[in-house]
Design a protein around this motif. Sequence first.
Motif, PDB file in Angstrom:
ATOM      1  N   MET A   1       0.892  -1.106  -0.163  1.00  0.00           N
ATOM      2  CA  MET A   1       0.095  -0.189  -0.014  1.00  0.00           C
ATOM      3  C   MET A   1       0.884   1.227   0.010  1.00  0.00           C
ATOM      4  N   GLU A   2       1.892   1.271   0.542  1.00  0.00           N
ATOM      5  CA  GLU A   2       2.675   2.334   0.691  1.00  0.00           C
ATOM      6  C   GLU A   2       3.632   2.445  -0.666  1.00  0.00           C
ATOM      7  N   LEU A   3       3.788   1.537  -1.379  1.00  0.00           N
ATOM      8  CA  LEU A   3       4.442   1.357  -2.715  1.00  0.00           C
ATOM      9  C   LEU A   3       3.340   2.300  -3.741  1.00  0.00           C
ATOM     10  N   LEU A   4       2.016   1.763  -3.533  1.00  0.00           N
ATOM     11  CA  LEU A   4       1.227   2.077  -4.446  1.00  0.00           C
ATOM     12  C   LEU A   4       0.747   3.545  -4.415  1.00  0.00           C
ATOM     13  N   LEU A   5       0.820   4.035  -3.014  1.00  0.00           N
ATOM     14  CA  LEU A   5       0.524   5.463  -2.695  1.00  0.00           C
ATOM     15  C   LEU A   5       1.965   6.444  -3.141  1.00  0.00           C
ATOM     16  N   GLU A   6       2.834   5.830  -2.937  1.00  0.00           N
ATOM     17  CA  GLU A   6       4.038   6.598  -3.351  1.00  0.00           C
ATOM     18  C   GLU A   6       4.203   6.765  -5.154  1.00  0.00           C
ATOM     19  N   LEU A   7       3.622   5.612  -5.691  1.00  0.00           N
ATOM     20  CA  LEU A   7       3.738   5.588  -7.073  1.00  0.00           C
ATOM     21  C   LEU A   7       2.537   6.544  -7.706  1.00  0.00           C
TER      22      LEU A   7
END
Length: 330
Positions: free
Chosen positions: A193-199
């Motif tokens: 989820m952190e990766l998705l938000l960052e991207l």
Amino acid sequence: MSMLSVRDLTVKFAMRDQNVTALDNISFDLGEGERLGIVGESGAGKSITGFALMNLLSRPGYIDNGSILFEGEDIVQKSESQMRKIRGDRIAMIFQDPMVTLNPVLTIGQQMIETLMAHRKLSKAEAEQIAIVKLREVYIPSPQERLRQYPHELSGGMRQRIIIAIALLLDPDLIIADEPTTALDVTIQADIMELLLELCQSNKVGLILITHDLGVVSQMAERTLVMYAGRIIESGPTREIINDPQHPYTQGLINALPQQTLPGHKLKQIPGSMPSLTTIPEGCPFSPRCQYATDKCRRIRPEIVKYGPAEVACHEVNRLHETQSEEQSA
């Protein structure tokens, strides 16, 4: 103008004896680069909303009424060949289980390269380089090696990162993520989820996050829709909905979060269960489970009305708000 504007969207399923309503006149907007959460229990209509936005409904499901304007174009009126140019290119979807999404008999490279070459005029070498760049963006180690591997050779977390990379391959304007971490271990879910938000933030991509987890929505979404029995029953800024819910159902979802219960005590839960599509009550569909329900609630369907920064469909919203105020001051 909103990037996405949904108006009076109604989805039905043609059953043997009757047509049942899965989505009942839902309306909402999404701005460019905005992140929207859609929450509710299983059967609320969340995933059906995602499939309708992609025009992926198949019989017996169909869009009965309403419009879905994406960048000014009505998706509902598009043919299947026109939609193929939009899916993946301008709107991408991340599904719950990566093993269902990925083709088990094709390598990761074949799937990514074929996707690129289907939408862009690229050589195979150019497509491969773009695939490698996207894998690096989602922190896949040794991306060249991963291109030669099959989905079963990778871990669940790695597969979901690849799904995100594929969703970003064609630089879409909007990503619809349907419970993107359900099939993963709890320890990996937060990283994904952190990766998705960052991207999404770095690429200025709009996001519709479909989930049952209000905790995830509070970290990911700027605005939230709460759905129940195919209807939007509350919407507004996420922080306002989490900190000051106006609908009894939203309050119940928040109270059911584990962190709302003291250690050693039983978790709180909403009594009863979501009604089936064939037995949705007259009036407010939540009334059989609601402690505030009156005869009016059981007879008359509440309309969505503005209440502070949020919009809510509840006849007893004032009484609920007064009760909350009394509890907080006690």
